[in-house]
Enzyme design. Structure first.
Site, PDB file in Angstrom:
ATOM      1  CD  GLU A  86      -2.943   1.276   2.252  1.00 58.31           C
ATOM      2  OE1 GLU A  86      -3.276   0.215   2.825  1.00 58.31           O
ATOM      3  OE2 GLU A  86      -3.445   2.388   2.538  1.00 58.31           O
ATOM      4  NE  ARG A 114      -9.646  -0.089   8.839  1.00 55.42           N
ATOM      5  CZ  ARG A 114     -10.913  -0.154   8.401  1.00 55.42           C
ATOM      6  NH1 ARG A 114     -11.751  -1.060   8.884  1.00 55.42           N
ATOM      7  NH2 ARG A 114     -11.354   0.672   7.487  1.00 55.42           N
ATOM      8  NE  ARG A 156      -7.178 -10.997   3.440  1.00 50.50           N
ATOM      9  CZ  ARG A 156      -7.155 -12.060   2.651  1.00 50.50           C
ATOM     10  NH1 ARG A 156      -6.101 -12.835   2.602  1.00 50.50           N
ATOM     11  NH2 ARG A 156      -8.207 -12.358   1.918  1.00 50.50           N
ATOM     12  CG  PHE A 160      -5.301  -0.560   7.863  1.00 48.07           C
ATOM     13  CD1 PHE A 160      -4.242  -0.533   6.968  1.00 48.07           C
ATOM     14  CD2 PHE A 160      -5.736   0.649   8.390  1.00 48.07           C
ATOM     15  CE1 PHE A 160      -3.637   0.675   6.602  1.00 48.07           C
ATOM     16  CE2 PHE A 160      -5.144   1.867   8.035  1.00 48.07           C
ATOM     17  CZ  PHE A 160      -4.093   1.872   7.137  1.00 48.07           C
ATOM     18  CB  THR A 189     -10.679   5.312   9.387  1.00 53.09           C
ATOM     19  OG1 THR A 189      -9.261   5.215   9.227  1.00 53.09           O
ATOM     20  CG2 THR A 189     -11.229   3.936   9.701  1.00 53.09           C
ATOM     21  CD  GLU A 240      -8.656  -4.687   5.053  1.00 53.32           C
ATOM     22  OE1 GLU A 240      -9.616  -3.953   4.750  1.00 53.32           O
ATOM     23  OE2 GLU A 240      -7.664  -4.285   5.691  1.00 53.32           O
TER      24      GLU A 240
HETATM   25  N1  MTE Z   1      -6.372 -11.498  -1.713  1.00 55.86           N
HETATM   26  C1  MTE Z   1      -5.309 -11.877  -2.445  1.00 55.86           C
HETATM   27  N2  MTE Z   1      -5.394 -13.000  -3.171  1.00 55.86           N
HETATM   28  N3  MTE Z   1      -4.154 -11.159  -2.449  1.00 55.86           N
HETATM   29  C2  MTE Z   1      -4.016 -10.005  -1.701  1.00 55.86           C
HETATM   30  O1  MTE Z   1      -2.962  -9.368  -1.713  1.00 55.86           O
HETATM   31  N4  MTE Z   1      -5.096  -8.447  -0.116  1.00 55.86           N
HETATM   32  C3  MTE Z   1      -6.124  -8.276   0.906  1.00 55.86           C
HETATM   33  C4  MTE Z   1      -7.489  -8.710   0.368  1.00 55.86           C
HETATM   34  N5  MTE Z   1      -7.408  -9.981  -0.258  1.00 55.86           N
HETATM   35  C5  MTE Z   1      -5.130  -9.590  -0.902  1.00 55.86           C
HETATM   36  C6  MTE Z   1      -6.313 -10.374  -0.964  1.00 55.86           C
HETATM   37  C7  MTE Z   1      -6.242  -6.923   1.412  1.00 55.86           C
HETATM   38  S1  MTE Z   1      -5.172  -6.422   2.613  1.00 55.86           S
HETATM   39  C8  MTE Z   1      -7.204  -6.058   0.975  1.00 55.86           C
HETATM   40  S2  MTE Z   1      -7.388  -4.514   1.638  1.00 55.86           S
HETATM   41  C9  MTE Z   1      -8.131  -6.432  -0.089  1.00 55.86           C
HETATM   42  O2  MTE Z   1      -7.895  -7.749  -0.590  1.00 55.86           O
HETATM   43  C10 MTE Z   1      -7.993  -5.416  -1.221  1.00 55.86           C
HETATM   44  O3  MTE Z   1      -8.776  -5.725  -2.309  1.00 55.86           O
HETATM   45  P1  MTE Z   1     -10.353  -5.396  -2.405  1.00 55.86           P
HETATM   46  O4  MTE Z   1     -10.541  -4.036  -1.820  1.00 55.86           O
HETATM   47  O5  MTE Z   1     -10.610  -5.449  -3.843  1.00 55.86           O
HETATM   48  O6  MTE Z   1     -11.044  -6.458  -1.620  1.00 55.86           O
HETATM   49  N1  HPA Z   2      -7.625   0.771   5.599  1.00 59.97           N
HETATM   50  C1  HPA Z   2      -6.621   0.469   4.757  1.00 59.97           C
HETATM   51  N2  HPA Z   2      -5.769   1.337   4.319  1.00 59.97           N
HETATM   52  C2  HPA Z   2      -5.912   2.593   4.717  1.00 59.97           C
HETATM   53  C3  HPA Z   2      -6.931   2.974   5.589  1.00 59.97           C
HETATM   54  C4  HPA Z   2      -7.839   2.014   6.051  1.00 59.97           C
HETATM   55  O1  HPA Z   2      -8.769   2.282   6.831  1.00 59.97           O
HETATM   56  N3  HPA Z   2      -6.814   4.274   5.824  1.00 59.97           N
HETATM   57  C5  HPA Z   2      -5.731   4.666   5.107  1.00 59.97           C
HETATM   58  N4  HPA Z   2      -5.187   3.654   4.442  1.00 59.97           N
HETATM   59 MO1  MOS Z   3      -5.419  -3.947   2.972  1.00 59.60          MO
HETATM   60  S1  MOS Z   3      -4.360  -4.001   4.715  1.00 59.60           S
HETATM   61  O1  MOS Z   3      -6.318  -2.498   3.494  1.00 59.60           O
HETATM   62  O2  MOS Z   3      -4.225  -3.364   1.906  1.00 59.60           O
END
Ligand code: MTE
Ligand code: HPA
Ligand code: MOS
Length: 772
Positions: free
Chosen positions: A244, A322, A354, A356, A454, A724
Site C-alpha cells: 500500500e 482502526r 489485511r 489494518f 477511516t 479483509e
Molecule cells: N487477496 C489476495 N489473493 N491477495 C491479496 O494481496 N489483499 C487483501 C485482500 N485480499 C489480498 C487479498 C487486502 S489487505 C485487501 S485490503 C483487499 O484484498 C484489497 O482488495 P479489495 O478491496 O478489492 O477487496
Molecule cells: N484501511 C486500509 N488502508 C488505509 C486505511 C484504512 O482504513 N486508511 C488509510 N489507508
Molecule cells: Mo489492505 S491491509 O487495506 O491493503
C-alpha cells in the site's frame, strides 16, 4: 480485442455469478505477467541496496570506492545524489529514501548500486564501507515504553467513566496480552521497473496497491511535477497491505537510478532483503481491565493498546486508529475507554496488513470475553452472545449505530447449529477427561468489521470506459489486482450494465495516466468504490447509446433495454456491436470517466464522533484444535466458517477470499513468529525460520458458507466487501487453543501469547501450574 465468435453466444447477466478469476488460466499456465516478466529493453540496469549493519546510530563516513570499482557497476547512489526530496513518507515527512545521518533500523538503505546484472549489483552492494556511531537500539514494545518515543501523539476515545464503572462492578479482571506481528510473504516480492522518457518523463511499472501514491513519491524524489510520472500496475502476486505505502520506496529507488543513468532500471528485492527492508503487521501489547456482572455481561472495559510502529509513522496513524475502531468487536460496552500509544522503535516501519490494525484490537476483546467466561464458569459462546450489540444498545464505542446488528446473532446461531458446537463441546470434554497429554479445544467467535477508509477523502474512485465501434469494451479503473479478483468483479459490473457477455469487456492495467487521483486498493473497498465508478461510467455511455437507438426507432429512450448483447425496445432490436458502430458513425461519444464517492460517512477525530463506516461486514467461525501438552504442538482439526458477503457479486471469488483470509489469519496466530535479537536484527527473515501455513496445515474438515442476505446499505449490487474481514475468523483458532490449554487446568488465566507457537503453548500451560 475479442474475436467475433467469442462475442457471440455467451451468457449475459454477469453479476452474482461464480465466474472464474479473469487471470486464472494465465496464473496456472505461468503466463500472467508480473513486473519481472516485462521484457527488458536493451541496456536495462539492476539495482541492489547497501544496507545499514546497525539498528540505531549516526552515519559518520561512507566510502563507496570499492563498490564503484566492482565489476559491472554503472552508478552508485547515496542520499546526496537524490535529485528531488529524499523523503518517501506517505503521511509525515519522517522517512528518507537513503540514510543521510540518522540510522533508524537494521538494514535501512544507505546507498544503492546500479549494475549491468542483478548479481553484480548484489555483490557490489556488500563492498560499501560505512562508519556508523552506534547507539543501543530501542527494539521492543517494552523498550519503547521506557524511551517514551512515539511516531504520533497518544490518542483515546470512549464512553462514560470506564474506570469508575469497573471499580464498582460485581467482578473484575485484568491482564496483559501480547499479540505478534506478521510478515506479508506475498509470493511476488517488491518489484519496480522504471523507464526514463523524454525530458523529465518517467514511466514506472510497479507492483503497487497504490499507483497514485507511487506516482506522487516518484515525482517527489525526482523533483518533477506529478504529470511527468506515469505508474502502471497490471497485477501483483499478492499485496496484503504490504504494497500500500511501501511499494513506493522501490519505485522511487528504481526511478532515481533511471534518472541518474538515463537507462531503464529495475529493483526486485531478494526474499531475505524484502523481510529486512519492509514493514509488517504491527505487534501489540494490550493492557486491559474489565468489570462485569454474575452473568458475564460487561459493565466497563478499559484497554490500552501499545502498538510497535517502528522507525517512522508510515500508515500507523490509520492502522492504530482502526485497532481502536475494532477494540469492541460487535459487543455493547456500556462504559469503555480505548487508549493507544503509537510507539517508535529502531525497527523497520510497520505498515498495512489485511485488517489494518482491526485484528489486533478485536483479538484483545475476544481474549477478555474468554477470561470472563472462565472466571464465571460459563460457556464462552454464552458470554459472547450475552454481550452482543442489540436493539437499543446498538452503538459501537465510537458512537456509530450498527444498522443491521441483528445479522450478528442470526449468523452466530446458525453456525452454532451447523457446526454442532454444543454436542462437540460435550464430546471434547469427554475426550479430554480420558486423554492425559493430548487436549482438545473448541471456540466459536464473531467478527464485525467496518467498511470504508477511516480517512474520509480516500473513499473515492474513478473509472474510464470506452466502447469501441466493434462493440468491444475497454475497462480501466483506479483499483489494482493483487489476486483478490477485483478486475473480474468490476468487469462483471460493466458487462451487466451493457447487457453483454463478460468477454466483451477487456480489463486493462491500472495506469495513472488513464485514471488519475485514485486511492490505494485497500480497506477491502476495491469493488465498492471502483465497481460503482465503473457502473457510473458504463451507465453514461449506455444512456447515450439508448438515446441514439430510441431516436432511430422513434420510441421513448426509457424503453430501450440492453440484454443478450442487444439493444431492444418492443419489436426493435439491434446487436450491441452494430449499435456501437452506428453510434460512432452518428458522432455519439462512446467514452466516459466515472467518479464515485461514498455517501454519508464522516468522522471528526478530535471530537471522536461521526459515522466512519458506510456499513459493517459480519462473520463467525468455529474452530477445533488439539494440542500436545508435552511438546506444545498444535493442529487445527476442523473449521466451520460463515461469512457475510451481502448479495455477492461473485460467490466463487468470495469463497476464495474467505478461506484464504482465514488461513492467513491462522498463520498469524499460530506459526508465524517475528523474532528480533537485542541488536534489532530480524532473525526470522526467510522461509527456513518464518513459517507460513502450507497445504497440510489446512484443517482436514473445512466448511465454508457464505451468508448472502442483501446489504441493507445501498452498496454496489447490495454486496459487501470481503477482502479483509475473514482474516479475523482465525481468532477462533486462538480461542480454541486457549480452550485446550484450559483443559489442562480449568482454574486461572493462562498467559497465552500470540502467535501460539509450541513455546507459547507450553508457557501458557506452565503459567497455570500454580493456579489450583
Ligand atoms: N487477496 C489476495 N489473493 N491477495 C491479496 O494481496 N489483499 C487483501 C485482500 N485480499 C489480498 C487479498 C487486502 S489487505 C485487501 S485490503 C483487499 O484484498 C484489497 O482488495 P479489495 O478491496 O478489492 O477487496
Ligand atoms: N484501511 C486500509 N488502508 C488505509 C486505511 C484504512 O482504513 N486508511 C488509510 N489507508
Ligand atoms: Mo489492505 S491491509 O487495506 O491493503
Amino acid at each position: 480485442m475479442p474475436q467475433s465468435d467469442v462475442l457471440e453466444g455467451a451468457p449475459t447477466a454477469a453479476v452474482h455469478k461464480p465466474l472464474p478469476h479473469d487471470s486464472a488460466r494465465l496464473h496456472v499456465q505461468g503466463s500472467a505477467n508480473y513486473v519481472d516478466d516485462i521484457r527488458e529493453p536493451e541496456g536495462t540496469l539492476h539495482v541492489a541496496i547497501g544496507m545499514a549493519d546497525v539498528a540505531a546510530g549516526e552515519l559518520k563516513t561512507l566510502d563507496l570506492s570499492a563498490v564503484k570499482a566492482a565489476p559491472g557497476v554503472v552508478a552508485v547512489i547515496a542520499a546526496a545524489d537524490v535529485p528531488g526530496k529524499n523523503d518517501i513518507a506517505p503521511v509525515f515527512a519522517d522517512e528518507p529514501l537513503l540514510v543521510e545521518r540518522e540510522v533508524m533500523f537494521h538494514g535501512q538503505a544507505v546507498f544503492a548500486v546500479v549494475a549491468r546484472t542483478r548479481d553484480e549489483a548484489r555483490r557490489a552492494a556488500r563492498l560499501g564501507k560505512m562508519e556508523i556511531e552506534a547507539r543501543p537500539p530501542s527494539v521492543t514494545i517494552a523498550d519503547a515504553l521506557k524511551t517514551g518515543a512515539r511516531v504520533q501523539d497518544d490518542y483515546a476515545f470512549g464512553r462514560g467513566d470506564a474506570k469508575a464503572t469497573i471499580a464498582a462492578a460485581p467482578h473484575r479482571l485484568e491482564g496483559q496480552f501480547v499479540i505478534g506481528g506478521q510478515e506479508h510473504f506475498y509470493l511476488e516480492g517488491q518489484a519496480s521497473f522504471a523507464i526514463p522518457g523524454e525530458v523529465d518523463e518517467m514511466t514506472v511499472y510497479a507492483s503497487s496497491q497504490d499507483p497514485t501514491e507511487t506516482q506522487h513519491i516518484v515525482a517527489r524524489v525526482l523533483g518533477v511535477p506529478d504529470a511527468f510520472v506515469t505508474v502502471e500496475t497490471r497485477r501483483m502476486g499478492g499485496g496484503f497491505g504490504g504494497k500500500e505505502s511501501q511499494a513506493c520506496t522501490w519505485a522511487a529507488m528504481a526511478a532515481v537510478a533511471a534518472k541518474l543513468t538515463g537507462r531503464p532500471c529495475k529493483v526486485r528485492l531478494d526474499r531475505d532483503d524484502d523481510f529486512a527492508l519492509t514493514g509488517k503487521r504491527h505487534d501489540f501489547r494490550a493492557d486491559w481491565r474489565v468489570g462485569y456482572d454474575d452473568h458475564g455481561v460487561v459493565a466497563g472495559y478499559d484497554v490500552m493498546l501499545n502498538a510497535r510502529c517502528g522507525c517512522s509513522a508510515d500508515l500507523s496513524p490509520g492502522v492504530v486508529d482502526r485497532a481502536m475502531f475494532h477494540a469492541g468487536n460487535g459487543y455493547w460496552l456500556p462504559d469503555v475507554a480505548i487508549g493507544t500509544r503509537r510507539l517508535k522503535t529502531n525497527t523497520v516501519s510497520n505498515t498495512a496488513f489485511r485488517g489494518f490494525g482491526g485484528p489486533q484490537g478485536m483479538i484483545a476483546i475476544e481474549r477478555v470475553m474468554d477470561a470472563i467466561a472462565r472466571e464465571r464458569g460459563i460457556d464462552p459462546l454464552d458470554v459472547c452472545k450475552a454481550n452482543l450489540l442489540r436493539a437499543g444498545l446498538d452503538r459501537t464505542p465510537y458512537g456509530q449505530a450498527a444498522e443491521d446488528f441483528e445479522t450478528q446473532p442470526a449468523m452466530i446461531e446458525e453456525l452454532e447449529r451447523t457446526s454442532d458446537y454444543r454436542a462437540r463441546r460435550a464430546r471434547i470434554a469427554a475426550f479430554n477427561a480420558t486423554s492425559p497429554y493430548i487436549k482438545r479445544g473448541i471456540a466459536l467467535t464473531p467478527v464485525m468489521f467496518g467498511i470504508s477508509f477511516t480517512l474520509i477523502p480516500m473513499n473515492q474512485a474513478g473509472a474510464l470506459v470506452h466502447v469501441y465501434s466493434d462493440g468491444s469494451i475497454h475497462l480501466n479503473h483506479g483499483g489494482t489486482e493483487m489476486g483478490q479478483g477485483l478486475f473480474t468483479k468490476v468487469a462483471q459490473i460493466v458487462a451487466e450494465e451493457f447487457g453483454v457477455p463478460i468477454h466483451f469487456v477487456r480489463i486493462t492495467a491500472t495506469n495513472t495516466a488513464k485514471v488519475a487521483n485514485a486511492s490505494p486498493t485497500a480497506a477491502s473497498s476495491g469493488t465498492d468504490l471502483n465497481g460503482m465508478a465503473a457502473k457510473i461510467a458504463a451507465g453514461e455511455i449506455k444512456g447515450r447509446m439508448a438515446a441514439y437507438a430510441a431516436e432511430l426507432w422513434g420510441v421513448p429512450t426509457e424503453t430501450v433495454e440492453f440484454r443478450d448483447a442487444c439493444a431492444v425496445s418492443g419489436n426493435h432490436s439491434m446487436e450491441f456491436s452494430a449499435l456501437a458502430k452506428a453510434c460512432r458513425h452518428a458522432r455519439v461519444q462512446l467514452s466516459h470517466a466515472g467518479h464515485y464517492k461514498t455517501p454519508e460517512i464522516h468522522w471528526d477525530r478530535a471530537k471522536a464522533t461521526g459515522r466512519p463506516f458506510y456499513y459493517f461486514a459480519y462473520g463467525a467461525a468455529c474452530s477445533e484444535v488439539a494440542i500436545d501438552t508435552l511438546t506444545g504442538e498444535m493442529r487445527v482439526l476442523r473449521a466451520d466458517l460463515l461469512h457475510d458477503v451481502g448479495a455477492s457479486i461473485n460467490p466463487a471469488l468470495d469463497i476464495g477470499q474467505v478461506e484464504g483470509g482465514f488461513i492467513q489469519g491462522m498463520g498469524w496466530l499460530t506459526t508465524e513468529e517475528l523474532v528480533h535479537d537485542s541488536k534489532g536484527r530480524l532473525t526470522t527473515h526467510a522461509p527456513a525460520t518464518y513459517k507460513i501455513p502450507v497445504a497440510s496445515d489446512v484443517p482436514p474438515v473445512f466448511n465454508t458458507k457464505l451468508h448472502t442476505r442483501a446489504n441493507p446499505t445501498p452498496s454496489i449490487y447490495r454486496s459487501k466487501a470481503v477482502g479483509e474481514p475473514p482474516l479475523m475468523l482465525a481468532i477462533s483458532v486462538y480461542s480454541a487453543i486457549l480452550d485446550a490449554v484450559h483443559a489442562t487446568n480449568p482454574r486461572g488465566h493462562p498467559r497465552l501469547e500470540a502467535p501460539c507457537t509450541p513455546e507459547s503453548i507450553l508457557n501458557a500451560i506452565a503459567s497455570l501450574d500454580g493456579a489450583r
